[in-house]
Write a protein that holds these residues in place. Structure first.
Motif, PDB file in Angstrom:
ATOM      1  N   LYS A  89      42.462  49.995  45.532  1.00  0.00           N
ATOM      2  CA  LYS A  89      43.500  49.966  44.512  1.00  0.00           C
ATOM      3  C   LYS A  89      42.963  49.709  43.109  1.00  0.00           C
ATOM      4  O   LYS A  89      43.571  50.131  42.131  1.00  0.00           O
ATOM      5  N   ARG A  90      41.855  48.974  42.994  1.00  0.00           N
ATOM      6  CA  ARG A  90      41.377  48.619  41.666  1.00  0.00           C
ATOM      7  C   ARG A  90      40.069  49.320  41.309  1.00  0.00           C
ATOM      8  O   ARG A  90      39.573  49.152  40.197  1.00  0.00           O
TER       9      ARG A  90
ATOM     10  N   LEU B  55      39.932  42.111  51.619  1.00  0.00           N
ATOM     11  CA  LEU B  55      40.025  41.885  50.168  1.00  0.00           C
ATOM     12  C   LEU B  55      39.126  42.838  49.371  1.00  0.00           C
ATOM     13  O   LEU B  55      39.615  43.502  48.458  1.00  0.00           O
TER      14      LEU B  55
ATOM     15  N   SER C 210      37.059  48.667  42.259  1.00  0.00           N
ATOM     16  CA  SER C 210      35.852  47.829  42.148  1.00  0.00           C
ATOM     17  C   SER C 210      34.852  48.288  43.205  1.00  0.00           C
ATOM     18  O   SER C 210      35.221  48.513  44.351  1.00  0.00           O
TER      19      SER C 210
ATOM     20  N   ASP D 220      53.458  48.368  44.945  1.00  0.00           N
ATOM     21  CA  ASP D 220      53.794  48.900  46.274  1.00  0.00           C
ATOM     22  C   ASP D 220      53.459  47.904  47.386  1.00  0.00           C
ATOM     23  O   ASP D 220      52.969  46.803  47.154  1.00  0.00           O
TER      24      ASP D 220
ATOM     25  N   TYR E 110      40.666  46.243  49.559  1.00  0.00           N
ATOM     26  CA  TYR E 110      41.807  46.380  48.653  1.00  0.00           C
ATOM     27  C   TYR E 110      41.324  46.602  47.227  1.00  0.00           C
ATOM     28  O   TYR E 110      41.830  47.464  46.503  1.00  0.00           O
ATOM     29  N   LEU E 111      40.314  45.820  46.825  1.00  0.00           N
ATOM     30  CA  LEU E 111      39.811  45.945  45.456  1.00  0.00           C
ATOM     31  C   LEU E 111      39.192  47.324  45.228  1.00  0.00           C
ATOM     32  O   LEU E 111      39.300  47.886  44.145  1.00  0.00           O
TER      33      LEU E 111
ATOM     34  N   VAL F  41      48.620  42.100  50.219  1.00  0.00           N
ATOM     35  CA  VAL F  41      47.315  41.494  49.930  1.00  0.00           C
ATOM     36  C   VAL F  41      47.449  40.388  48.891  1.00  0.00           C
ATOM     37  O   VAL F  41      47.055  39.242  49.124  1.00  0.00           O
ATOM     38  N   LEU F  42      48.020  40.739  47.749  1.00  0.00           N
ATOM     39  CA  LEU F  42      48.084  39.735  46.685  1.00  0.00           C
ATOM     40  C   LEU F  42      49.101  38.657  47.007  1.00  0.00           C
ATOM     41  O   LEU F  42      48.906  37.487  46.666  1.00  0.00           O
TER      42      LEU F  42
ATOM     43  N   LYS G 224      38.722  44.260  32.455  1.00  0.00           N
ATOM     44  CA  LYS G 224      38.103  45.076  33.486  1.00  0.00           C
ATOM     45  C   LYS G 224      36.665  45.461  33.133  1.00  0.00           C
ATOM     46  O   LYS G 224      36.359  45.784  32.000  1.00  0.00           O
TER      47      LYS G 224
ATOM     48  N   LEU H  30      51.215  47.600  49.796  1.00  0.00           N
ATOM     49  CA  LEU H  30      49.880  47.038  50.013  1.00  0.00           C
ATOM     50  C   LEU H  30      49.575  45.906  49.035  1.00  0.00           C
ATOM     51  O   LEU H  30      49.067  44.853  49.421  1.00  0.00           O
ATOM     52  N   ASP H  31      49.933  46.142  47.751  1.00  0.00           N
ATOM     53  CA  ASP H  31      49.732  45.089  46.758  1.00  0.00           C
ATOM     54  C   ASP H  31      50.481  43.829  47.151  1.00  0.00           C
ATOM     55  O   ASP H  31      49.965  42.723  47.027  1.00  0.00           O
TER      56      ASP H  31
ATOM     57  N   LEU I  38      47.348  36.340  49.190  1.00  0.00           N
ATOM     58  CA  LEU I  38      46.438  35.535  48.381  1.00  0.00           C
ATOM     59  C   LEU I  38      47.201  34.424  47.665  1.00  0.00           C
ATOM     60  O   LEU I  38      46.776  33.257  47.663  1.00  0.00           O
TER      61      LEU I  38
ATOM     62  N   TYR J 289      52.983  39.643  39.141  1.00  0.00           N
ATOM     63  CA  TYR J 289      52.304  40.929  38.997  1.00  0.00           C
ATOM     64  C   TYR J 289      52.754  41.910  40.073  1.00  0.00           C
ATOM     65  O   TYR J 289      52.925  43.104  39.817  1.00  0.00           O
TER      66      TYR J 289
ATOM     67  N   LEU K 196      35.652  42.087  38.308  1.00  0.00           N
ATOM     68  CA  LEU K 196      35.574  43.412  38.921  1.00  0.00           C
ATOM     69  C   LEU K 196      36.951  43.945  39.249  1.00  0.00           C
ATOM     70  O   LEU K 196      37.230  45.133  39.132  1.00  0.00           O
ATOM     71  N   ALA K 197      37.822  43.043  39.687  1.00  0.00           N
ATOM     72  CA  ALA K 197      39.166  43.468  40.067  1.00  0.00           C
ATOM     73  C   ALA K 197      39.924  43.962  38.853  1.00  0.00           C
ATOM     74  O   ALA K 197      40.853  44.753  38.980  1.00  0.00           O
ATOM     75  N   GLY K 198      39.497  43.505  37.678  1.00  0.00           N
ATOM     76  CA  GLY K 198      40.095  44.040  36.466  1.00  0.00           C
ATOM     77  C   GLY K 198      41.414  43.413  36.094  1.00  0.00           C
ATOM     78  O   GLY K 198      42.154  43.954  35.288  1.00  0.00           O
ATOM     79  N   PHE K 199      41.741  42.271  36.681  1.00  0.00           N
ATOM     80  CA  PHE K 199      42.961  41.590  36.262  1.00  0.00           C
ATOM     81  C   PHE K 199      42.725  40.925  34.909  1.00  0.00           C
ATOM     82  O   PHE K 199      43.625  40.817  34.106  1.00  0.00           O
TER      83      PHE K 199
END
Lengths: 365, 380
Positions: free
Chosen positions: A135-136, A128, A138, B306, A131-132, B312-313, B365, B308-309, B316, B301, B359-362
């Motif tokens: 891709k993001r 996790l 962080s 792609d 990934y952050l 992972v998400l 950010k 990987l998103d 989650l 979302y 931090l993840a910026g959802f």
């Protein structure tokens, strides 16, 4: 670039750092009114001159090899995995679930299953933050720190509300079935007729898994295309990207390998030693991995040697706490100094050496 | 429903628990705004707590304790500065080392000085910061009979230690220094683009050292607060991760002083709730509905993202909806109660989870200062 010969960089610099750390620790020991020589003697006596001492030392060493390798792999990709502690905790959860809920016929199978469980759980927990980061964007240091605390919460929840046997007050899981218990060094020595060797010491067969992990990481980093890509990304992001390395993929893979290694630490502590899942079984080993990786220059052989050194310090520190008025926390101070001199203040150690070799070179010319 | 006085008491303890977070958070703010990452806040807090308690215990004066705590914290700041500014070492590693150094040294020295297993003896009245009672505030005995305004005044505003008010005043002061003075402009600039500051003929090294020293002073006050005011002695590892929570609050606040105040109050509130209420009951249906909503949000979302998103998400989202379904299932099974007990550890983990989300910026950010974490090399 290469002002100093390679052997100076690999051998002299870490040794000098260690010497500085030892010197300052000796001053501290003198300041609290004990003799550093006597302390060192006591540490050697309690660790290297008794087989049980070796048993404890190698037990600690096993933990530090796993976490040290984990931090090293991340370092090679220029990532700082400070979350080893949390990944190990979640790895321990994986070990506990595998050992408690799958009826293993024999420990040889159980250790394979537990290793996979530990690695998988550690991997997910490192995945996790990876990934952050990938891709993001962080910062991995901050997210892994946060994940350490979240992991502590998750572990606490599982031990208090889920895995605790009914009627027990202890926040711990039930004991693992005896078929999952790992043979200790004492058991192994008895096979060869040395019943008295390694008596009641916690070192167990997971030490050999740690050694295998060293070889595997060495192969991965220096002999495999994936390792090449990891190192390329770590040395220079733009150059690696230009050469066709996909940073997102490499960051994910490097961190997940790192998490898996941290998770596998739990087979030593959880399956090997306590034989049930307890709180705080990681005992800061995730952080010691940072010192081990820095000291070992992120090379598996260096990590092995540094892990042995820290194993010695931990067992020796316990002896000191037992027989003198030097508390165990002295080891934490030594650990801090090692991190300081090998990591943050490395220029202070290297600059005089570099000047020395520069003048030698000039004299030759 | 909880009554007004209970609410006030929770808010009162939120304020008290938020104070060290706030000071440490502002310490991190100065340091990081100048481009120096500071993982070692925790260590400085711990060292200051020990040194202030030890000095207060030996001399009997809390002011000497405070001063010594600040000095100890500044020493560690200077070590961090030496490593990360002068020697251009890794700031993260230096911070990690400082944390260990403080964790080890405090216990070793405490054991040597006091021999009580790494603690200091309990501080007597001169060695502590006593609560300041505002004029006209009712005592805690009569507070039940007082009117709501009087309760508010006596419980929430009055009766804190001096350092709580100092911490609250530090917020506008920090804001003023950072945004309204020339020094503050330069400090912020050195965290974004040190080369530009250098070109203007201002010392990058000097500015960064001044920032870490300010951080040291603030951590020192925070340490003195936890050892001489929140509690009345030093105990092993008493900072208990507050330095890291402050770091989380700093990110949550996006490196701004007023936001830092609200972030620290929020996190303080979590801790106050966590210590005050052992069992937190939430209606099961709305909780699982909320979780499923988050899962659906994640799913929508990743629709066009792609692989990987998606993995992972999506994973989650799957995990979150499993938890939601388990809640529904357990309520279904037991039948009667539609309330579900929230384990306290989740309240404790909330600050960290929220920080990761930010931090993840959802949600809004958080972007750190641009030159943060990089040593400045003149010749580049």
């Amino acid at each position: 670039m290469d002002i100093m010969p390679r052997w100076v960089d690999i051998i002299i610099v870490p040794l000098l750092s260690l010497f500085l750390a030892a010197f300052l620790s000796a001053l501290l020991i003198i300041a609290i009114g004990e003799s550093p020589i006597a302390a060192l003697n006591l540490m050697i006596e309690g660790t290297l001159l008794r087989s049980a001492g070796w048993g404890y030392m190698l037990y600690y060493t096993t933990n530090f090899i796993f976490t040290g390798l984990a931090v090293s792999v991340a370092f090679h990709a220029a990532l700082f995995n400070i979350g080893g502690e949390g990944q190990a905790m979640i790895g321990g959860l994986g070990v506990a679930l595998v050992c408690l809920f799958i009826p293993w016929p024999h420990w040889t199978l159980a250790i394979v299953g537990a290793s996979i469980g530990a690695a998988l759980f550690g991997m997910i927990w490192a995945g996790l933050p990876a990934y952050l980061q990938a891709k993001r964007g962080s910062h991995i240091v901050i997210t892994t720190i946060m994940f350490n605390f979240i992991a502590a919460g998750v572990l606490n929840f599982f031990l208090v509300d889920v895995l605790k046997p009914k009627g027990s007050m202890d926040p711990a899981s039930a004991n693992f079935p005896s078929t999952t218990h790992l043979p200790t060094f004492q058991d192994l020595a008895s096979l060869f007729g040395f019943e008295k060797a390694f008596r009641s010491a916690p070192a167990n067969v997971s030490f050999f898994i740690a050694l295998l992990a060293c070889i595997a990481v060495w192969y991965l980093i220096w002999r495999s295309p994936l390792g090449y890509e990891i190192r390329a990304l770590g040395k220079s992001g733009p150059a690696a990207r230009y050469a066709g390395v996909r940073p997102v993929k490499i960051i994910m893979i490097a961190m997940m390998i790192s998490g898996a290694l941290c998770g596998m630490m739990a087979i030593n502590t959880t399956q090997g030693e306590s034989e049930r899942l307890i709180l705080n079984f990681t005992e800061g080993a995730g952080f010691i991995g940072i010192a081990v990786a820095l000291m070992g220059r992120s090379h598996p052989l260096g990590v092995l040697l540094a892990a042995l050194l820290f194993g010695f310090l931990y067992q020796g520190g316990a002896e000191l706490a037992l027989w003198t008025k030097i508390p165990r926390e002295l080891i934490v101070v030594i650990q801090a100094l090692v991190i300081l001199f090998t990591g943050a203040l490395s220029l202070m150690v290297r600059a005089p050496l570099e000047r020395f070799f520069m003048s030698v070179q000039k004299a030759k010319e | 429903m909880i009554d007004f006085l209970t609410l006030l008491q929770v808010l009162d303890s939120s304020l008290r628990l938020a104070t060290p977070l706030l000071l440490v958070c502002l310490a991190g703010l100065f340091s990081e705004r100048a481009g120096i990452f500071d993982i070692g806040l925790e260590g400085k807090l711990l060292a200051a707590a020990f040194v202030s308690a030890a000095f207060a215990a030996i001399t009997g004066s809390v002011w000497l304790g405070l001063l010594a705590g600040i000095l100890a914290s500044i020493m560690l700041s200077l070590l961090h500065g030496l490593a990360s500014i002068t020697l251009r070492g890794d700031q993260i590693i230096s911070g990690v080392a400082i944390n260990f150094l403080a964790a080890g040294l405090t216990v070793v020295i405490a054991q040597d000085l006091f021999g009580q297993g790494g603690r200091t003896p309990p501080l007597k009245s001169g060695g502590r910061f006593e609560p300041i009672n505002f004029p006209g505030a009712t005592s805690s005995k009569e507070i039940n009979d007082a009117g709501p305004l009087m309760q508010l005044y006596s419980e929430l505003f009055s009766g804190h230690s001096l350092l709580v008010y100092v911490a609250l005043l530090t917020v506008p002061l920090s804001w003023f220094i950072l945004y309204k003075t020339r020094y503050g402009l330069r400090l912020r600039a050195v965290g974004e683009n040190p080369a530009a500051v250098d070109t203007a003929g201002i010392s990058v090294v000097g500015l960064r050292y001044s920032a870490v020293i300010i951080g040291g002073i603030l951590c020192g006050i925070a340490g003195a607060y936890i050892a001489t005011s929140l509690q009345a002695n030093f105990t092993k590892d008493m900072s208990a991760g507050r330095g890291f929570i402050a770091l989380a609050a700093l990110i949550f606040a996006k490196w701004r002083p007023w936001y830092a105040l609200s972030a620290c109050l929020l996190f303080g509130f979590f801790f106050a709730v966590d210590t005050r209420f052992q069992n937190i009951l939430l209606p099961a249906w709305s909780l699982s509905g909320f979780l499923i909503l988050i899962a659906l949000g994640l799913m929508s979302y990743i629709w066009r993202k792609d692989y990987l998103d998606k993995v992972v998400l999506g994973g989650l989202a799957l995990g979150i909806s499993t938890i939601a379904l388990m809640i529904v299932f357990s309520v279904w099974n037991t039948g009667a109660s539609s309330q579900i007990k929230i384990p306290v550890v989740f309240i404790q983990s909330l600050p960290y989870v929220l920080t990761v989300v930010v931090l993840a910026g959802f949600v809004g950010k958080a972007i750190p200062p641009r030159a943060g974490g990089q040593p400045y090399v003149k010749e580049r």
